[in-house]
Design an enzyme around this catalytic site. Structure first.
Site, PDB file in Angstrom:
ATOM      1  N   ARG A  59       0.825  -1.213   0.000  1.00 45.70           N
ATOM      2  CA  ARG A  59       0.000   0.000   0.000  1.00 45.70           C
ATOM      3  C   ARG A  59       0.854   1.255   0.000  1.00 45.70           C
ATOM      4  O   ARG A  59       0.347   2.354  -0.063  1.00 45.70           O
ATOM      5  CB  ARG A  59      -0.914   0.002   1.228  1.00 45.70           C
ATOM      6  N   ASP A  98      -5.354  -2.240  -1.873  1.00 49.70           N
ATOM      7  CA  ASP A  98      -5.842  -2.404  -0.506  1.00 49.70           C
ATOM      8  C   ASP A  98      -6.469  -3.791  -0.456  1.00 49.70           C
ATOM      9  O   ASP A  98      -7.500  -4.039  -1.097  1.00 49.70           O
ATOM     10  CB  ASP A  98      -6.874  -1.317  -0.184  1.00 49.70           C
ATOM     11  N   VAL A  99      -5.847  -4.686   0.265  1.00 45.54           N
ATOM     12  CA  VAL A  99      -6.289  -6.081   0.249  1.00 45.54           C
ATOM     13  C   VAL A  99      -7.708  -6.243   0.789  1.00 45.54           C
ATOM     14  O   VAL A  99      -8.355  -7.265   0.559  1.00 45.54           O
ATOM     15  CB  VAL A  99      -5.293  -6.966   1.030  1.00 45.54           C
ATOM     16  N   LYS A 153      -1.015 -17.297  11.638  1.00 44.17           N
ATOM     17  CA  LYS A 153      -1.469 -17.235  13.029  1.00 44.17           C
ATOM     18  C   LYS A 153      -1.120 -15.863  13.618  1.00 44.17           C
ATOM     19  O   LYS A 153      -0.192 -15.207  13.143  1.00 44.17           O
ATOM     20  CB  LYS A 153      -0.855 -18.384  13.847  1.00 44.17           C
ATOM     21  N   HIS A 183       3.977 -22.229  11.663  1.00 43.72           N
ATOM     22  CA  HIS A 183       5.274 -22.628  11.110  1.00 43.72           C
ATOM     23  C   HIS A 183       5.952 -23.719  11.927  1.00 43.72           C
ATOM     24  O   HIS A 183       6.817 -24.429  11.412  1.00 43.72           O
ATOM     25  CB  HIS A 183       6.197 -21.402  10.973  1.00 43.72           C
ATOM     26  N   GLU A 221      12.282 -18.507  24.522  1.00 43.97           N
ATOM     27  CA  GLU A 221      12.894 -17.519  23.643  1.00 43.97           C
ATOM     28  C   GLU A 221      13.807 -16.614  24.466  1.00 43.97           C
ATOM     29  O   GLU A 221      13.506 -16.317  25.624  1.00 43.97           O
ATOM     30  CB  GLU A 221      11.821 -16.660  22.961  1.00 43.97           C
ATOM     31  N   HIS A 245       1.491 -22.906  18.816  1.00 44.11           N
ATOM     32  CA  HIS A 245       2.722 -23.689  18.768  1.00 44.11           C
ATOM     33  C   HIS A 245       2.753 -24.811  19.809  1.00 44.11           C
ATOM     34  O   HIS A 245       2.994 -25.971  19.491  1.00 44.11           O
ATOM     35  CB  HIS A 245       3.936 -22.788  19.017  1.00 44.11           C
ATOM     36  N   LYS A 343       9.437 -15.377  27.086  1.00 45.61           N
ATOM     37  CA  LYS A 343      10.432 -14.514  26.453  1.00 45.61           C
ATOM     38  C   LYS A 343      11.531 -14.154  27.447  1.00 45.61           C
ATOM     39  O   LYS A 343      11.333 -14.231  28.660  1.00 45.61           O
ATOM     40  CB  LYS A 343       9.770 -13.239  25.930  1.00 45.61           C
TER      41      LYS A 343
END
Length: 493
Positions: A59, A98-99, A153, A183, A221, A245, A343
């Site tokens: 865009r 614009d999707v 996701k 993924h 993480e 996940h 995290k």
């Protein structure tokens, strides 16, 4: 002979047809960090046919040359080779649209001028655009023939919003052409769970409450908010990681053997696991869950700020969560399954640690430690099996635990394909095995929603933990109440 065989390249299952892959949000972080590098590799290996095209929807007011230059710079920063990047850029073009508005898609429609090609639309956008984007693509006549829609996701933020997205997508496209991507399901070690369990009688016969004491699934993480501060503060660790996940790892670990490897046969068994999870509701969240938020600390020897400092304000959002779960089935009844993710933890690690029951009676002076199987998803993908050995020598019989360590890089050699490489080519092939079906997504939200409701009522403030640790002390207390302890991953330097 063995070494020669294990370093041979693995063949692709079936050829990938010529395709048009359209990426909405093509100038965004997901495209630059994950999708484009995956496509560079697939093209360089000849997996994606030369005649295939990649079209990015943007865009911004940038020129196509400017967008390509920016993509080239990001790809080089990730260590990809210039000839491979050039080959990818020759197939890449950009369209401004614009999707969420079909009236802006005239140029895109004109670009996709071959109805005989496989056509896939990847919505690398925030989930609040999924419904208007699906309707706009349908209104522009772009979801005809063999078109497919890929949804990144998270799918919604609770059960009701996920159902709304699923209902809207179902109005424009059948389930068989809808691909909900996680993924983690494309990672080699995650897929190897099926082989480890169902191709090895050594494990399948002991894969139940008869021989397993407990299971731990850890997704840790070391990073903080990065560029996702506003998004993450609205979502938190439970929605961002556990709902997709972590529960996907649990499903593949605990599922019953499917009759075949057909997509729906595998996904039927995964849904049964989610529906058999014992609910955690109301005050139960105080006993069976832990919420945490990281404070300032150090990771790999360097100081890092706390969550509130990174965010720029105080917040009650959790960056860590641990759950004690049970699956109410004959196979798993009575086996506690501990989940944790966070995290700014002490190591980047995703693994499933399976602790087997101790021998019923020890004839040795040294008590044998229970056997443990660790399925390592990342880093150093592989499988480790810990068992007891005798210390060499002529003195008294002394036992020590030792580990067989099978790692993908040494066992097979070569480069292990990235998860997105596998998943993108599976979409083009039309293989839905590693993608979530709508009832699977909704069953996962059905487990997570009552926990969020319980937190809102009884557990509003997360406990604090220092960055570089493995979560708050309350997570240790939760598992130690059962007489067990966390299997701490090795800290990576």
């Amino acid at each position: 002979m063995y070494q020669h065989l294990t370093t041979l390249p693995l063949p692709e299952r079936t050829p990938v047809p010529v395709c048009d892959l359209v990426i909405a949000g093509a100038s965004g972080d997901l495209a630059m960090r994950k999708l484009f590098p995956a496509l560079v590799q697939r093209i360089s290996e000849g997996v994606i046919p030369e005649a295939s095209r990649i079209v990015g929807i943007v865009r911004s007011g940038e020129t196509e040359d400017g967008l390509k230059d920016g993509a080239a710079t990001r790809l080089k920063e990730q260590g990809l080779k210039s000839p491979d990047i050039d080959s990818f850029l020759q197939r890449l073009s950009y369209v401004r649209a614009d999707v969420s508005d079909s009236a802006t898609m005239g140029d895109l429609n004109a670009r996709l001028d071959d109805p005989g090609r496989v056509r896939a639309f990847y919505l690398a956008t925030p989930p609040d655009l999924f419904i208007p984007a699906a309707r706009a693509l349908k209104g522009a006549g772009l979801l005809e023939h063999d078109s497919r829609l890929i949804l990144e996701k998270p799918l919604g933020r609770n059960l009701s919003s996920a159902r709304a997205i699923n209902d809207a997508v179902a109005e424009v496209l059948p389930e068989g052409r809808t691909y909900r991507i996680d993924h983690y399901l494309g990672k080699e070690t995650v897929q190897n769970l099926l082989v480890l369990r169902f191709a090895n009688s050594l494990f399948e016969r002991s894969w139940s409450q008869r021989d397993i004491d407990h299971v731990q699934i850890t997704v840790a993480e070391t990073v903080g908010l990065e560029k996702r501060a506003d998004y993450y503060d609205r979502v938190g660790a439970l929605r961002d990681m556990v709902q997709n996940h972590v529960l996907q790892l649990l499903c593949l670990f605990a599922m019953e053997p499917p009759n075949t490897l057909d997509a729906d046969a595998v996904r039927d068994e995964k849904v049964r696991v989610l529906r058999a999870l014992r609910p955690i509701e109301g005050r139960d969240v105080l006993r069976y869950t832990v919420r945490g938020q990281y404070m300032a600390g150090s990771i790999a020897g360097r100081p890092v700020p706390g969550y509130a400092d990174e965010l720029g304000r105080d917040s009650g959002t959790e960056t860590f969560t641990a759950l004690r779960c049970e699956i109410d089935t004959w196979r798993w009844g009575g086996v506690p399954i501990y989940l944790r993710t966070g995290k700014r933890m002490g190591a980047r690690c995703s693994e499933i640690a399976v602790t087997f029951k101790s021998v019923p009676h020890s004839i040795f002076r040294d008590n044998p430690e229970p056997n443990r199987l660790v399925i390592r998803v990342q880093p150093d993908d592989g499988v480790q099996l810990q068992f007891m050995m005798k210390v060499p020598g002529s003195g008294r019989l002394k036992l020590v635990p030792r580990t067989l360590d099978l790692r993908y890089d040494t066992a097979f050699g070569g480069r292990t394909p990235d998860a997105y490489e596998r998943l993108l080519t599976d979409v083009i092939r039309g293989d839905q095995t590693l993608f979530m079906r709508r009832d699977e997504v909704e069953a996962a939200w059905g487990f997570v929603d009552p926990i969020i409701e319980g937190w809102n009522e009884f557990y509003a403030t997360p406990h604090r933990y220092a960055a570089g640790s493995f979560g708050p002390s309350q997570a240790v207390g939760m598992i130690e109440r059962d007489g067990r302890s966390w299997a701490e991953p090795e800290v990576q330097g």
